[in-house]
Design an enzyme around this catalytic site. Structure first.
Site, mmCIF file in Angstrom:
data_model
loop_
_atom_site.group_PDB
_atom_site.id
_atom_site.type_symbol
_atom_site.label_atom_id
_atom_site.label_comp_id
_atom_site.label_asym_id
_atom_site.label_seq_id
_atom_site.Cartn_x
_atom_site.Cartn_y
_atom_site.Cartn_z
ATOM 1 N N GLY A 45 0.792 -1.193 -0.109
ATOM 2 C CA GLY A 45 0.062 0.040 0.090
ATOM 3 C C GLY A 45 0.602 1.185 -0.008
ATOM 4 O O GLY A 45 0.345 2.391 -0.384
ATOM 5 N N GLU A 100 4.028 4.767 5.600
ATOM 6 C CA GLU A 100 2.734 3.809 5.665
ATOM 7 C C GLU A 100 1.801 4.595 4.908
ATOM 8 O O GLU A 100 1.656 5.897 4.868
ATOM 9 C CB GLU A 100 2.389 3.549 7.081
ATOM 10 C CG GLU A 100 2.510 2.065 7.410
ATOM 11 C CD GLU A 100 1.923 1.055 6.665
ATOM 12 O OE1 GLU A 100 1.575 1.082 5.679
ATOM 13 O OE2 GLU A 100 1.650 -0.074 7.257
ATOM 14 N N ASP A 101 0.790 3.685 4.492
ATOM 15 C CA ASP A 101 -0.277 4.480 3.486
ATOM 16 C C ASP A 101 -1.449 4.690 4.575
ATOM 17 O O ASP A 101 -2.132 5.855 4.430
ATOM 18 C CB ASP A 101 -0.723 3.564 2.385
ATOM 19 C CG ASP A 101 -0.890 2.196 3.000
ATOM 20 O OD1 ASP A 101 -0.688 1.628 4.007
ATOM 21 O OD2 ASP A 101 -1.856 1.567 2.028
ATOM 22 N N ASP A 104 -4.552 1.718 11.039
ATOM 23 C CA ASP A 104 -5.951 1.343 11.480
ATOM 24 C C ASP A 104 -5.920 1.136 12.798
ATOM 25 O O ASP A 104 -5.828 1.991 13.626
ATOM 26 C CB ASP A 104 -6.381 0.358 10.388
ATOM 27 C CG ASP A 104 -7.898 0.186 10.434
ATOM 28 O OD1 ASP A 104 -8.479 0.621 11.426
ATOM 29 O OD2 ASP A 104 -8.311 -0.714 9.659
ATOM 30 N N THR A 105 -5.819 -0.337 13.195
ATOM 31 C CA THR A 105 -5.598 -0.692 14.606
ATOM 32 C C THR A 105 -4.213 -0.395 15.365
ATOM 33 O O THR A 105 -4.201 -0.215 16.334
ATOM 34 C CB THR A 105 -5.801 -2.197 14.529
ATOM 35 O OG1 THR A 105 -4.854 -2.915 13.751
ATOM 36 C CG2 THR A 105 -7.140 -2.667 14.045
ATOM 37 N N GLY A 106 -3.314 -0.430 14.227
ATOM 38 C CA GLY A 106 -1.807 -0.042 14.555
ATOM 39 C C GLY A 106 -1.110 -1.449 14.981
ATOM 40 O O GLY A 106 0.263 -1.344 15.358
ATOM 41 N N THR A 108 0.031 -3.668 12.983
ATOM 42 C CA THR A 108 1.043 -3.741 11.824
ATOM 43 C C THR A 108 2.282 -2.828 12.468
ATOM 44 O O THR A 108 3.455 -3.825 12.429
ATOM 45 C CB THR A 108 0.596 -3.571 10.442
ATOM 46 O OG1 THR A 108 -0.531 -3.923 10.232
ATOM 47 C CG2 THR A 108 1.755 -3.536 9.555
ATOM 48 N N LEU A 109 1.997 -1.969 12.695
ATOM 49 C CA LEU A 109 3.164 -1.136 12.998
ATOM 50 C C LEU A 109 3.894 -1.512 14.180
ATOM 51 O O LEU A 109 5.007 -1.303 14.372
ATOM 52 C CB LEU A 109 2.839 0.591 12.929
ATOM 53 C CG LEU A 109 2.910 1.048 11.505
ATOM 54 C CD1 LEU A 109 2.373 2.463 11.491
ATOM 55 C CD2 LEU A 109 4.417 1.062 10.827
ATOM 56 N N LYS A 132 -6.371 6.626 10.911
ATOM 57 C CA LYS A 132 -7.834 6.430 11.025
ATOM 58 C C LYS A 132 -7.890 6.233 12.810
ATOM 59 O O LYS A 132 -7.739 5.031 13.233
ATOM 60 C CB LYS A 132 -8.391 5.064 10.482
ATOM 61 C CG LYS A 132 -9.431 5.229 9.663
ATOM 62 C CD LYS A 132 -9.936 3.846 9.242
ATOM 63 C CE LYS A 132 -10.280 3.541 7.813
ATOM 64 N NZ LYS A 132 -10.867 2.194 7.714
ATOM 65 N N PHE A 153 -14.104 3.010 4.235
ATOM 66 C CA PHE A 153 -13.362 2.145 3.451
ATOM 67 C C PHE A 153 -12.931 2.809 2.451
ATOM 68 O O PHE A 153 -13.607 3.022 1.537
ATOM 69 C CB PHE A 153 -14.179 0.967 2.748
ATOM 70 C CG PHE A 153 -13.482 -0.459 2.534
ATOM 71 C CD1 PHE A 153 -12.385 -0.215 1.668
ATOM 72 C CD2 PHE A 153 -13.577 -1.514 2.738
ATOM 73 C CE1 PHE A 153 -11.445 -1.001 1.140
ATOM 74 C CE2 PHE A 153 -12.762 -2.547 2.406
ATOM 75 C CZ PHE A 153 -11.573 -2.357 1.548
ATOM 76 N N ASP A 160 -6.058 -0.419 -1.786
ATOM 77 C CA ASP A 160 -6.756 -1.427 -2.428
ATOM 78 C C ASP A 160 -7.994 -2.126 -1.720
ATOM 79 O O ASP A 160 -8.181 -1.716 -0.766
ATOM 80 C CB ASP A 160 -5.828 -2.522 -2.904
ATOM 81 C CG ASP A 160 -5.916 -3.584 -1.719
ATOM 82 O OD1 ASP A 160 -5.394 -3.216 -0.611
ATOM 83 O OD2 ASP A 160 -6.158 -4.857 -1.865
ATOM 84 N N ARG A 166 -5.598 0.601 -6.406
ATOM 85 C CA ARG A 166 -4.295 1.151 -6.045
ATOM 86 C C ARG A 166 -3.836 2.391 -6.910
ATOM 87 O O ARG A 166 -2.920 3.152 -6.314
ATOM 88 C CB ARG A 166 -3.047 0.120 -5.784
ATOM 89 C CG ARG A 166 -3.408 -1.145 -4.926
ATOM 90 C CD ARG A 166 -2.192 -1.824 -4.658
ATOM 91 N NE ARG A 166 -2.450 -3.067 -3.990
ATOM 92 C CZ ARG A 166 -2.446 -3.249 -2.612
ATOM 93 N NH1 ARG A 166 -2.206 -2.313 -1.830
ATOM 94 N NH2 ARG A 166 -2.501 -4.464 -2.324
HETATM 95 C C1 PRP Z 1 -2.694 -2.258 5.289
HETATM 96 C C2 PRP Z 1 -1.973 -0.906 5.274
HETATM 97 C C3 PRP Z 1 -1.239 -1.207 6.834
HETATM 98 C C4 PRP Z 1 -2.126 -1.915 7.562
HETATM 99 C C5 PRP Z 1 -2.945 -0.995 8.693
HETATM 100 O O1 PRP Z 1 -2.040 -3.287 4.705
HETATM 101 O O2 PRP Z 1 -1.018 -0.885 4.377
HETATM 102 O O3 PRP Z 1 -0.130 -1.727 6.642
HETATM 103 O O4 PRP Z 1 -3.175 -2.639 6.928
HETATM 104 O O5 PRP Z 1 -3.875 -1.589 9.366
HETATM 105 P P1 PRP Z 1 -3.446 -1.926 10.805
HETATM 106 O O6 PRP Z 1 -2.820 -0.478 11.443
HETATM 107 O O7 PRP Z 1 -4.963 -2.220 11.442
HETATM 108 O O8 PRP Z 1 -2.225 -3.034 11.348
HETATM 109 P P2 PRP Z 1 -2.505 -4.561 4.194
HETATM 110 O O9 PRP Z 1 -2.452 -5.617 4.913
HETATM 111 O O10 PRP Z 1 -4.170 -4.157 3.549
HETATM 112 O O11 PRP Z 1 -1.659 -4.821 2.904
HETATM 113 P P3 PRP Z 1 -1.140 -3.933 1.490
HETATM 114 O O12 PRP Z 1 -0.657 -2.603 2.092
HETATM 115 O O13 PRP Z 1 -0.635 -4.919 0.924
HETATM 116 O O14 PRP Z 1 -2.598 -3.432 0.901
#
Ligand code: PRP
Length: 179
Positions: A45, A100-101, A104-106, A108-109, A132, A153, A160, A166
């Site tokens: 993303g 990052e793009d 959301d929940t945080g 991943t980071l 968000k 959304f 995507d 994208r």
């Molecule tokens: C999306 C976005 C972040 C993550 C954010 O990635 O790029 O990495 O979700 O969500 P979180 O804060 O709840 O963790 P996605 O898994 O959709 O993959 P992509 O970047 O390949 O679209």
């Protein structure tokens, strides 16, 4: 039941994105004056944002990428993150800016920061295009934030739905329609 989707409306225009990305690039360039920065994009993303942001940064920078995926269903993250591709570069003693793009929940980071900070970078900061905040489940310190957005959304400019949209030049809101 089949599911169709349509773009409900534009949320952030191409020109608003362009001027905000320019401001972020200027801010980052000021903050890292005299330094080199490794821009770390999380695939996929962040690719569009990172490509534009890098061209607004005037200090020397490298680009590197990581690929992570969260377990869980399509719409809700489980909080468990799996690493698919690691960085190519050694970040020990370097300035690292995670790009990052969207946050959301945080979850991943949180995991990415845990892994990267264990490698002892000189600095580790986060730059996100979209935030968000209402969906946040874990606290993430964001140094550079493009736009706070509502809990909708969103697609386009790297984001995507089922791998599509994208390549849109703007950020739009997607509506899912049950048929
Ligand atoms: C999306 C976005 C972040 C993550 C954010 O990635 O790029 O990495 O979700 O969500 P979180 O804060 O709840 O963790 P996605 O898994 O959709 O993959 P992509 O970047 O390949 O679209």
């Amino acid at each position: 039941m089949a599911q169709l989707e349509q773009i409900e409306r534009e949320l952030i225009s191409e020109s608003k994105i362009r001027s905000r990305v320019r401001e972020l690039g200027q801010e980052i360039s000021r903050d890292f004056d005299g330094e080199t920065v490794i821009l770390v994009g999380l695939l996929k993303g962040s690719v569009v944002f990172l490509a534009d942001l890098a061209r607004e940064i005037t200090v020397p920078c490298h680009m590197d990428f990581m690929s992570v995926t969260s377990y869980g269903n399509d719409t809700e993250s489980s909080g468990e993150v799996r690493f698919l591709k690691d960085l190519d570069e050694d970040i020990n003693g370097k300035n690292v800016l995670i790009v990052e793009d969207i946050i959301d929940t945080g979850y991943t980071l949180r995991e990415v920061v845990k892994v990267l900070s264990a490698r002892n970078p000189k600095t580790l900061k986060i730059c996100t295009l979209l935030n968000k905040a209402s969906r946040r489940l874990v606290e993430i310190p964001v140094a550079y934030n493009g736009f706070d957005i509502p809990d909708a959304f969103v697609i386009g400019y790297g984001l995507d739905y089922a791998q599509r949209y994208r390549n849109l030049k703007y950020i739009g809101i997607l509506k899912l329609i049950e048929k």
